[in-house]
Motif scaffolding. Structure first.
Motif, PDB file in Angstrom:
ATOM      1  N   GLU A 248       4.979   6.297   1.263  1.00  0.00           N
ATOM      2  CA  GLU A 248       5.211   5.820  -0.101  1.00  0.00           C
ATOM      3  C   GLU A 248       4.365   4.587  -0.395  1.00  0.00           C
ATOM      4  OE1 GLU A 248       8.953   4.062  -2.690  1.00  0.00           O
ATOM      5  OE2 GLU A 248       9.368   5.378  -1.001  1.00  0.00           O
ATOM      6  N   ILE A 249       4.283   3.675   0.556  1.00  0.00           N
ATOM      7  CA  ILE A 249       3.466   2.464   0.390  1.00  0.00           C
ATOM      8  C   ILE A 249       1.998   2.842   0.216  1.00  0.00           C
ATOM      9  CG2 ILE A 249       2.584   0.430   1.611  1.00  0.00           C
ATOM     10  CD1 ILE A 249       5.440   0.078   2.732  1.00  0.00           C
ATOM     11  N   ASN A 250       1.521   3.780   1.026  1.00  0.00           N
ATOM     12  CA  ASN A 250       0.123   4.208   0.912  1.00  0.00           C
ATOM     13  C   ASN A 250      -0.148   4.846  -0.441  1.00  0.00           C
ATOM     14  OD1 ASN A 250      -0.547   3.270   3.458  1.00  0.00           O
ATOM     15  ND2 ASN A 250      -0.102   5.213   4.456  1.00  0.00           N
ATOM     16  N   GLN A 251       0.784   5.658  -0.930  1.00  0.00           N
ATOM     17  CA  GLN A 251       0.614   6.278  -2.247  1.00  0.00           C
ATOM     18  C   GLN A 251       0.591   5.214  -3.338  1.00  0.00           C
ATOM     19  OE1 GLN A 251       3.851   9.066  -2.524  1.00  0.00           O
ATOM     20  NE2 GLN A 251       2.781  10.667  -1.383  1.00  0.00           N
ATOM     21  N   LEU A 252       1.479   4.227  -3.231  1.00  0.00           N
ATOM     22  CA  LEU A 252       1.513   3.164  -4.229  1.00  0.00           C
ATOM     23  C   LEU A 252       0.247   2.312  -4.185  1.00  0.00           C
ATOM     24  CD1 LEU A 252       5.255   2.082  -3.965  1.00  0.00           C
ATOM     25  CD2 LEU A 252       4.158   3.291  -5.856  1.00  0.00           C
ATOM     26  N   LYS A 253      -0.279   2.082  -2.995  1.00  0.00           N
ATOM     27  CA  LYS A 253      -1.545   1.340  -2.884  1.00  0.00           C
ATOM     28  C   LYS A 253      -2.671   2.116  -3.559  1.00  0.00           C
ATOM     29  CE  LYS A 253      -0.780  -1.342   1.341  1.00  0.00           C
ATOM     30  NZ  LYS A 253      -1.179  -1.520   2.746  1.00  0.00           N
TER      31      LYS A 253
END
Length: 104
Positions: free
Chosen positions: A42-47
């Motif tokens: 999720e963090i990677n997608q948001l980045k």
């Protein structure tokens, strides 16, 4: 002998309890690892989404700057044309050609 049998029974019970607790902790650990992996994804997608939005913002700002420049150029062009007409009128008046000044 009874005491040794009770001690052995208690020991066996405690070992089983520890084995159950170990299995619970293994399951909890596995769940936490899965949750961590989900959060990492999720963090990677948001980045990635943030980077895309930053690129879109930069493109929008560039387009806005170009638009402002085009508007400034058009405004400046109109002002120069107006100044040229005024100068032509002044020249016509100086030369005594009031008719030429009225035409423009």
């Amino acid at each position: 002998m009874q005491d040794a049998a009770d001690i052995l029974k208690n020991f066996t019970t405690r070992v089983r309890q520890l084995i159950l607790r170990l299995n619970e902790l293994k399951n909890e650990n596995q769940e936490l690892k899965q949750l961590l992996e989900q959060r990492t994804n999720e963090i990677n997608q948001l980045k990635q989404q943030t980077q895309q939005q930053q690129q879109q913002y930069n493109a929008l700002m560039m387009a806005k700057m170009i638009q402002i420049s085009d508007e400034d150029i058009e405004t400046s062009r109109k002002r120069v044309q107006k100044l040229i007409r005024t100068v032509n009128k002044c020249i016509a008046l100086v030369n005594g050609n009031e008719e030429d000044a009225d035409k423009e």
